[in-house]
Design a protein around this motif. Sequence first.
Motif, PDB file in Angstrom:
ATOM      1  N   SER A  28      -7.881 -35.515  28.152  1.00  0.00           N
ATOM      2  CA  SER A  28      -9.267 -35.615  27.695  1.00  0.00           C
ATOM      3  C   SER A  28      -9.883 -34.224  27.576  1.00  0.00           C
ATOM      4  O   SER A  28      -9.528 -33.293  28.319  1.00  0.00           O
ATOM      5  N   ILE A  29     -10.789 -34.070  26.644  1.00  0.00           N
ATOM      6  CA  ILE A  29     -11.456 -32.789  26.397  1.00  0.00           C
ATOM      7  C   ILE A  29     -12.686 -32.704  27.286  1.00  0.00           C
ATOM      8  O   ILE A  29     -13.532 -33.605  27.285  1.00  0.00           O
ATOM      9  N   SER A  30     -12.764 -31.658  28.048  1.00  0.00           N
ATOM     10  CA  SER A  30     -13.904 -31.471  28.950  1.00  0.00           C
ATOM     11  C   SER A  30     -14.902 -30.497  28.332  1.00  0.00           C
ATOM     12  O   SER A  30     -14.516 -29.567  27.613  1.00  0.00           O
ATOM     13  N   GLU A 213      -8.594 -36.837  19.062  1.00  0.00           N
ATOM     14  CA  GLU A 213      -8.234 -36.122  17.841  1.00  0.00           C
ATOM     15  C   GLU A 213      -9.462 -35.829  16.986  1.00  0.00           C
ATOM     16  O   GLU A 213      -9.582 -34.744  16.404  1.00  0.00           O
ATOM     17  N   ALA A 214     -10.389 -36.780  16.929  1.00  0.00           N
ATOM     18  CA  ALA A 214     -11.609 -36.561  16.154  1.00  0.00           C
ATOM     19  C   ALA A 214     -12.462 -35.456  16.780  1.00  0.00           C
ATOM     20  O   ALA A 214     -13.043 -34.616  16.072  1.00  0.00           O
ATOM     21  N   VAL A 215     -12.528 -35.427  18.119  1.00  0.00           N
ATOM     22  CA  VAL A 215     -13.286 -34.377  18.797  1.00  0.00           C
ATOM     23  C   VAL A 215     -12.652 -33.013  18.548  1.00  0.00           C
ATOM     24  O   VAL A 215     -13.346 -32.001  18.319  1.00  0.00           O
ATOM     25  N   GLU A 216     -11.331 -32.952  18.564  1.00  0.00           N
ATOM     26  CA  GLU A 216     -10.654 -31.677  18.301  1.00  0.00           C
ATOM     27  C   GLU A 216     -10.935 -31.194  16.881  1.00  0.00           C
ATOM     28  O   GLU A 216     -11.080 -29.979  16.653  1.00  0.00           O
ATOM     29  N   GLU A 217     -11.010 -32.106  15.918  1.00  0.00           N
ATOM     30  CA  GLU A 217     -11.339 -31.711  14.546  1.00  0.00           C
ATOM     31  C   GLU A 217     -12.754 -31.153  14.452  1.00  0.00           C
ATOM     32  O   GLU A 217     -13.005 -30.170  13.741  1.00  0.00           O
ATOM     33  N   VAL A 218     -13.668 -31.761  15.178  1.00  0.00           N
ATOM     34  CA  VAL A 218     -15.048 -31.263  15.182  1.00  0.00           C
ATOM     35  C   VAL A 218     -15.106 -29.869  15.796  1.00  0.00           C
ATOM     36  O   VAL A 218     -15.766 -28.958  15.263  1.00  0.00           O
ATOM     37  N   VAL A 219     -14.406 -29.670  16.923  1.00  0.00           N
ATOM     38  CA  VAL A 219     -14.405 -28.362  17.584  1.00  0.00           C
ATOM     39  C   VAL A 219     -13.779 -27.293  16.675  1.00  0.00           C
ATOM     40  O   VAL A 219     -14.287 -26.165  16.554  1.00  0.00           O
TER      41      VAL A 219
END
Length: 385
Positions: A28-30, A213-219
């Motif tokens: 998980s992304i913190s 994966e969607a959060v990583e694309e946003v980042v």
Amino acid sequence: MRSIWNGAISFGLVSIPIKLVNATESHSISFRQIHTEDGGRIRYRKVCELEDREVSSAEIGKGYEDADGTIIPITDEDLSHLPLPTAKTIEIVAFVPADRIDPLQMDAAYYLQAGGAPAAKPYTLLREALKRSHKVAIAKYALRGRERLGMLRVVGEAIAMHGLLWPDEVRAPEGVAPDTSVTVRDKELDLADALMDTLGEVDLEDLHDEYREAVEEVVAAKAAGETPPEAPSAPSSGKVLDLMAALEKSVRAAKQSRGEEPEKAASETEAEEEEEGEETESGAEVRHLSQRRSARTAPKGTGGKKSTSTATAKKSTAAPRKSTSKTARSTQPAKKATASKSTAATKSTAKKAAAKKTTAKGTTAKGTTKKSAAKKTTTARKRTA
């Protein structure tokens, strides 16, 4: 892999040195807390509320808060003298079938790594014994300041341990199930079974965290100075008004996602059957009309055959009766006309039959007269002679 605990497995009188290793990891992304005005990091400082100053970790200890709010200090020395046989030992207490363990009790998972060459033989012995018995081992151990319950099982060529919650830590499902009486129809169960069959099985390796994966694309987009991609709008999930329709729609959607041709829903099939029934009824009316027309034309053909025998007249009379019984009130005039014609035909046939009988009687009388005259002449001749 880095071990988080060192100890031994107690298997009867056999002791197996092991190291405890985490079997799972979080992907998980913190996020960090920041000040929205200038982007500064938000940090928490450990402050003593009596002295109102920040303290270091070396100055921080443990304490138990009593019911009245009093803090009772507990030192590491106090905990080290606890009478726990499982302080540095995973003590096996029983072997049970795997289905005896409620999945609700399962907690964190660990791998038990053999601690050096002397542990290889007893480690392999325990692993093979678990394999052959098709059972799991129930054990007790101490970790992070408390005694815990564990389950040992074989994973590949290693022994894994699942932390288990104590039975009194699992809550009963009170007030969770619907408290109203619900009747489930067989058709609904059949549709649910069809949906389950359509969804089928899945390889867990094919499942992945789409949100991460969607959060990583946003980042990545923000880091590159680009506009973050917009997420597709989720389909609205309204209230379920018709369970059957929702199940049918789910089955069709599942089949379409797998590239299969969806079958017609039961409601659509019933509607088509009703339409076919209506068409059949209208077709029956058309056939009735054709029968009415044949019934109306039948007396004309029968009336033309006035010179037929009495049997033919009876058949022609019966035909209008059958046809008129099937027709509506509008065919009553035709019924009367048919009856009058058939009556006339019967009367004319009867007159002819009577005339024939009279002629036959006359012919018989003439023949009898001639015979009697001939007999008289012969008798006279005999007397003269």
